[in-house]
Design an enzyme around this catalytic site. Structure first.
Site, short mmCIF file in Angstrom:
data_model
loop_
_atom_site.label_atom_id
_atom_site.label_comp_id
_atom_site.label_asym_id
_atom_site.label_seq_id
_atom_site.Cartn_x
_atom_site.Cartn_y
_atom_site.Cartn_z
N SER A 47 18.80 14.34 -61.58
CA SER A 47 17.56 14.28 -62.35
C SER A 47 16.85 15.63 -62.34
O SER A 47 16.69 16.25 -61.29
CB SER A 47 16.61 13.22 -61.77
OG SER A 47 15.37 13.24 -62.44
N SER A 48 16.40 16.05 -63.53
CA SER A 48 15.60 17.28 -63.62
C SER A 48 14.23 17.11 -62.97
O SER A 48 13.55 18.09 -62.67
CB SER A 48 15.42 17.67 -65.09
OG SER A 48 14.69 16.67 -65.79
N GLU A 191 17.24 10.03 -71.90
CA GLU A 191 16.31 8.91 -72.04
C GLU A 191 16.44 8.21 -73.39
O GLU A 191 15.98 7.08 -73.56
CB GLU A 191 14.86 9.37 -71.83
CG GLU A 191 14.32 10.29 -72.90
CD GLU A 191 14.50 11.76 -72.56
OE1 GLU A 191 13.63 12.55 -72.97
OE2 GLU A 191 15.48 12.11 -71.89
N HIS A 218 18.99 5.73 -62.60
CA HIS A 218 17.62 5.59 -63.10
C HIS A 218 17.01 4.27 -62.61
O HIS A 218 17.42 3.74 -61.58
CB HIS A 218 17.60 5.71 -64.61
CG HIS A 218 17.69 7.13 -65.08
ND1 HIS A 218 16.93 7.65 -66.10
CD2 HIS A 218 18.45 8.17 -64.65
CE1 HIS A 218 17.20 8.93 -66.29
NE2 HIS A 218 18.14 9.26 -65.41
N ARG A 263 13.03 1.51 -70.62
CA ARG A 263 13.98 1.89 -71.68
C ARG A 263 14.92 0.73 -72.04
O ARG A 263 15.30 0.57 -73.20
CB ARG A 263 14.79 3.11 -71.25
CG ARG A 263 13.98 4.35 -70.97
CD ARG A 263 13.24 4.86 -72.18
NE ARG A 263 12.45 6.03 -71.87
CZ ARG A 263 11.37 6.41 -72.54
NH1 ARG A 263 10.94 5.69 -73.57
NH2 ARG A 263 10.70 7.49 -72.19
#
Length: 310
Positions: A47-48, A191, A218, A263
């Site tokens: 993950s950034s 995403e 996620h 999401r």
């Protein structure tokens, strides 16, 4: 969360977590009025956000911060561009000349007034409604110049046969009779994957969504969840090492799960819109990033009798 907690420890922060479940909630961070800062090396390939979080705080560390990424390419890299831009707008000195190294100098963070852009990733589900119904959706105030990764939805829906028009008034998408399948690398815009996968389930040919192996970590394992829910309505999905292979099938009624994942809730609403007799459980999970999603969705599609009603 272990990557972030370990990085804080390297920078001089005391963090206590459970020996039985290290790197998970609950944990305790002990504040001491200052953080030493300095150099931290980490693998942010999951993950950034691990990098963004450190950069956003780094200017207040005594020695600033230098973050070195050592691992596979960082996913959702446009979000790092957004982070650096926001810091510079607030007067923070940031050096990001090396693709795997970021340096934030210590110093003040200045207040400023900003106009916040629409959340383009949240808008993707509404644009997807046009793609699966052959309808038309307009999102006002879509920016002409942005670092948001969600802006990638324009090129994706264009490739899938949508008519995509950006004017001063905003973005309009008119859907085709049926979307086209596509082969696309979504590594930088992960995403968007759930909504794109939902549209791909209605396509006239198979789709390959690649470069998103990090979605396994996620809110839920999104690759597995998408395969299960698209399969529930009749699609055929193969989970790849780094993504999904989606083959449209014969649609059937189903009850779709949302996995406490905003999401997945939005993707399920898209699947329900194009499939008669589908119920989405716990659509309220979309409230994580868009509290009014369910009301906005009902208003857009014409009333409360849609399958996306939770």
């Amino acid at each position: 969360m272990a990557t972030g907690l370990d990085a804080l420890r390297v920078l001089g922060v005391t963090v206590e977590d459970s020996a039985q479940a290290p790197g998970l909630l609950p944990f305790t961070v002990h504040g001491r009025g200052a953080v030493a800062g300095g150099l931290v090396e980490m693998d942010a390939s999951e993950s950034s956000q691990f990098i963004s979080g450190l950069l956003l705080a780094g200017a207040r560390f005594t020695a600033g911060i230098t973050v070195v990424h050592d691992g596979k390419p960082v996913p959702s890299e446009p979000h790092l561009v957004m982070t650096v831009e926001a810091l510079r707008d607030a007067g923070v000195a940031v050096d990001d000349g090396d693709s795997n190294t970021w340096r934030v100098e210590p110093g003040p963070i200045h207040p400023l007034d900003v106009v916040v852009e629409p959340d383009l990733s949240n808008a993707a589900a509404f644009l997807a409604a046009a793609m699966v119904t052959g309808g038309r959706v307009h999102v006002p105030d879509w920016p002409h110049h942005t670092t948001q990764a969600g802006d990638g939805i324009r090129d994706i829906f264009d490739a899938m046969g949508g008519e995509v028009t950006l004017t001063r008034e905003g973005l309009t998408v008119t859907g085709p009779d049926r979307p086209h399948g596509l082969d696309v690398d979504l590594h930088d815009v992960g995403e968007l994957t759930p909504v794109v996968a939902a549209v791909a389930a209605f396509a006239d040919s198979p789709s390959w969504l690649r470069g998103v192996e990090h979605l396994r970590g996620h809110e839920t394992d999104r690759l597995s969840a998408l395969a299960h829910e698209i399969g529930a309505v009749g699609g055929r999905v193969e989970i790849l090492d780094d993504g999904l292979h989606i083959r449209p099938g014969e649609f059937r009624p189903a009850t779709l799960q949302t996995y406490a994942d905003h999401r997945m809730g939005m993707a399920a609403a898209v699947l329900a819109l194009g499939t008669p007799g589908v119920l989405v459980e716990d659509i309220a999970t979309t409230g994580k990033t868009l509290p009014a999603f369910a009301d906005m969705w009902e208003s857009m599609v014409g009333g409360p009798d849609t399958g996306s009603r939770g």
